[in-house]
Design an enzyme around this catalytic site. Structure first.
Site, short mmCIF file in Angstrom:
data_model
loop_
_atom_site.label_atom_id
_atom_site.label_comp_id
_atom_site.label_asym_id
_atom_site.label_seq_id
_atom_site.Cartn_x
_atom_site.Cartn_y
_atom_site.Cartn_z
N ASN A 185 -9.47 -14.39 51.82
CA ASN A 185 -8.34 -14.70 52.68
C ASN A 185 -7.90 -16.13 52.33
O ASN A 185 -8.61 -17.10 52.62
CB ASN A 185 -8.72 -14.60 54.16
N TYR A 193 -5.98 -6.40 55.24
CA TYR A 193 -6.01 -7.54 56.15
C TYR A 193 -5.84 -6.97 57.56
O TYR A 193 -4.73 -6.74 58.04
CB TYR A 193 -4.89 -8.53 55.81
N ASP A 249 -10.23 -9.00 54.47
CA ASP A 249 -10.56 -9.66 55.73
C ASP A 249 -10.41 -8.59 56.81
O ASP A 249 -9.30 -8.29 57.25
CB ASP A 249 -9.60 -10.83 55.96
N HIS A 284 -11.69 -19.37 55.01
CA HIS A 284 -12.54 -18.31 54.48
C HIS A 284 -13.08 -18.71 53.10
O HIS A 284 -12.45 -19.46 52.37
CB HIS A 284 -11.76 -17.01 54.31
#
Length: 262
Positions: free
Chosen positions: A9, A107, A150, A253
């Site tokens: 991410n 995501y 993510d 991240h």
């Protein structure tokens, strides 16, 4: 065809293009999946990555929010995207390598701050998104597939810095963990990271709010690499590049890596 894949991410592909280029230069994964690109595809700095040898890209984007991209040194075939839960968000894209392996880049919605869909629409959207993923993979069982991204859930007790304190915090609530388990089970997905690193605390995200994230180490494992059962045993060498969280102007991240002998 052995290859190494990473997921990260990036929290703005334009703002952190130099960090992406550095990762490509220093770690040289064959495929890099990015989330939270926050850019339309035509505004993504793809020339920067082509200069590093990543001449193939499949991406979906939108202005300022969401966005996913798959960068590759290996040829890719665009396999489309799905708008899970009909949110109208750029949160999924899929691509196929020449060896027939399909890569899904996700995501998942973060879900806001209150873990109650009655009080927080975003939390409801997150649960609905996971339900739609579950139903899709139940109907179309994945074969020769890798799912990364993510996923905004830390499922295990040792995927968070303090299990008891985070039970009521979005990303580790029992309802989210159960929903993720259903989604994983629907496709028979194998958590590659935990297959390779079965024991111990493991994090991929540390909040910007912590003045010294490294010393405090209040992390969560929100970023995942899964594989379909038919290729899971080909996965190995999983690792999380914690040091990347300490680069200048970093994402919150860290990249997660895995290699596959296929």
């Amino acid at each position: 065809m052995p290859f190494t894949l990473a997921t990260w991410n990036i929290n703005s592909i334009r703002l952190r293009a130099a960090l992406v280029a550095r990762l490509l230069r220093e770690e040289a994964p064959d495929v890099l999946c990015l989330q939270e690109c926050k850019s339309p595809v035509d505004k993504m700095p793809l020339d920067v990555f082509r200069a590093q040898g990543y001449t193939h890209c499949v991406a979906r984007g939108q202005k300022c929010y969401n966005g996913v991209a798959i960068l590759s040194r290996l040829p890719l075939e665009d396999c489309g995207d799905r708008d899970f839960a009909d949110l109208g968000h750029a949160r999924h894209v899929a691509a196929r390598l020449e060896n027939g392996v399909t890569i899904h880049n996700f995501y998942v919605p973060a879900g806001g701050d209150i873990p109650d869909r009655a009080q927080n629409e975003k939390f409801g959207q997150k649960l609905d998104y996971l339900t739609a993923m579950r139903d899709h993979f139940h109907a179309e069982r994945p074969k020769r597939s890798i799912l990364v991204g993510d996923l905004n859930i830390a499922p295990r007790e040792d995927d968070v810095w303090n299990h008891k304190q985070l039970l009521k915090v979005v990303s580790h609530t029992p309802v989210e963990v159960a929903q993720l388990a259903e989604t994983q089970g629907a496709g028979g997905w194998v958590d590659v990271t935990r297959k390779d690193i079965p024991e111990g605390n493991l994090y991929s995200w540390w909040s910007y709010r912590s003045p010294d994230w490294d010393a405090a180490d209040k992390g969560r494992r929100l970023d995942h690499v899964w594989a379909s059962p038919d290729i899971a045993n080909a996965a190995h060498s999983s690792r999380i590049l914690r040091a990347v969280r300490g680069w200048d102007q970093p994402s919150d991240h860290a990249p997660v890596f895995a290699s596959f002998d296929l």
